[in-house]
Design an enzyme around this catalytic site. Structure first.
Site, PDB file in Angstrom:
ATOM      1  N   GLY A   8     124.675  59.103 -32.114  1.00  0.00           N
ATOM      2  CA  GLY A   8     123.800  60.065 -32.759  1.00  0.00           C
ATOM      3  C   GLY A   8     123.521  61.241 -31.843  1.00  0.00           C
ATOM      4  N   THR A  10     120.740  62.068 -30.491  1.00  0.00           N
ATOM      5  CA  THR A  10     119.799  61.719 -29.427  1.00  0.00           C
ATOM      6  C   THR A  10     120.300  60.547 -28.594  1.00  0.00           C
ATOM      7  OG1 THR A  10     117.939  62.485 -30.783  1.00  0.00           O
ATOM      8  CG2 THR A  10     117.424  61.052 -28.914  1.00  0.00           C
ATOM      9  N   VAL A  13     123.884  54.188 -29.951  1.00  0.00           N
ATOM     10  CA  VAL A  13     123.420  52.827 -30.208  1.00  0.00           C
ATOM     11  C   VAL A  13     124.630  51.900 -30.242  1.00  0.00           C
ATOM     12  CG1 VAL A  13     122.236  51.296 -31.820  1.00  0.00           C
ATOM     13  CG2 VAL A  13     121.444  53.658 -31.535  1.00  0.00           C
ATOM     14  N   ASP A 110     127.230  58.920 -40.145  1.00  0.00           N
ATOM     15  CA  ASP A 110     126.064  58.022 -40.154  1.00  0.00           C
ATOM     16  C   ASP A 110     125.474  57.903 -41.563  1.00  0.00           C
ATOM     17  OD1 ASP A 110     125.287  60.709 -40.055  1.00  0.00           O
ATOM     18  OD2 ASP A 110     123.469  60.310 -38.904  1.00  0.00           O
ATOM     19  N   ASP A 130     116.209  57.798 -43.608  1.00  0.00           N
ATOM     20  CA  ASP A 130     116.598  57.549 -42.215  1.00  0.00           C
ATOM     21  C   ASP A 130     115.754  58.416 -41.283  1.00  0.00           C
ATOM     22  OD1 ASP A 130     117.794  57.184 -39.734  1.00  0.00           O
ATOM     23  OD2 ASP A 130     119.827  57.191 -40.532  1.00  0.00           O
ATOM     24  N   THR A 133     117.105  61.758 -35.600  1.00  0.00           N
ATOM     25  CA  THR A 133     116.928  63.113 -35.070  1.00  0.00           C
ATOM     26  C   THR A 133     116.639  64.068 -36.221  1.00  0.00           C
ATOM     27  OG1 THR A 133     118.491  62.597 -33.300  1.00  0.00           O
ATOM     28  CG2 THR A 133     117.974  64.911 -33.665  1.00  0.00           C
TER      29      THR A 133
END
Length: 255
Positions: A8, A10, A13, A110, A130, A133
């Site tokens: 992502g 930021t 994961v 995503d 969601d 960010t």
């Protein structure tokens, strides 16, 4: 064991799925200027610290909205694990048969994973909220097709923008205050943004429902989804692993 990687804006994961649950869930910042060798060392240390047996990995899937990091992270995992990584990209998004509304070259992978994961979970029309960010609202119909998406600045993004562009306003904890009337700078900012986002999400979900043929399921995901307790009555379910779940489902479809 199956590995899912969600890059992502930021964080990156990384999750390890054992067939029943995500037994490992790691995060590292999505630093675009970090060299491949540094990412390699980070992932290697995560494996070592958690006594993770690389030999148990059966497959690896990757979703990325940061093109500069996609190939780097793919190289890291292929070199460490010795398996090819299935990457969700525009060419294979078309193969997922998500409908004609979405341009695979413009939609984030995503959001595609969220849609696939939500339909796999409920098997009916759904709205995915969601808290990343960006704050996104993705609609899926009864056939599993993406109807469309709404995008707003994420909560952290809004908070950082306010702090960065206003000399006297500090960065503050992302907590919902008891009152919408702030009595100091911190509670005033928490009220305006955190309470404001409660109203934003409620309004967007209610308006989005009008575009569905019948009442949809509403599922929340993202790291801040649990912070907004006043919104929990809006959601049928909260699943912080929804994107990773959808990534594994999408990768299996593509295989």
């Amino acid at each position: 064991m199956r590995i899912g990687i969600d890059i992502g804006n930021t964080d990156i994961v990384i999750g390890v799925y054992d067939g029943e649950s995500w037994i490992h869930h790691w995060r590292t910042p999505s630093q675009r200027n970090r060299p491949e060798a540094a990412f390699n060392e980070i992932v290697k240390n995560l494996f070592l610290e958690n006594a993770f047996e690389i030999e148990s990995v059966e497959s690896i899937a990757l979703s990325s909205v940061v093109p500069d990091l996609t190939q780097i992270i793919q190289n890291v995992f292929e070199s460490l694990v010795g398996l090819s990584v299935v990457v969700i990209h525009p060419e294979n998004i078309e193969k997922l048969a998500l409908g004609d509304v979405i341009n695979p070259y413009q939609i984030g992978s995503d959001l595609v994973c969220n849609a696939v994961g939500a339909f796999d979970r409920f098997g009916q029309n759904t709205i995915v909220v969601d808290f990343g960010t960006a704050l996104t609202f993705t609609s899926i119909n009864d056939q599993g097709n993406m109807m469309g998406v709404a995008i707003a600045p994420g909560v952290r993004t809004a908070m950082k923008s306010l702090s960065a562009n206003t000399a006297k306003l500090p960065e503050i904890p992302l907590e919902i205050p008891n009152s919408v009337v702030g009595t100091d700078t911190i509670s005033a900012m928490q009220s305006g943004i955190m309470q404001g986002y409660v109203g934003l999400v409620r309004h967007m979900v209610n308006e989005t429902k009008k575009h569905h043929a019948h009442p949809p399921k509403v599922i929340a995901t993202g790291g801040l989804s649990f912070v907004f307790e006043p919104l929990h009555d809006v959601f049928d379910e909260i699943d912080v692993h929804l994107t990773l779940n959808g990534l594994l489902v999408a990768a299996e479809k593509l295989r």
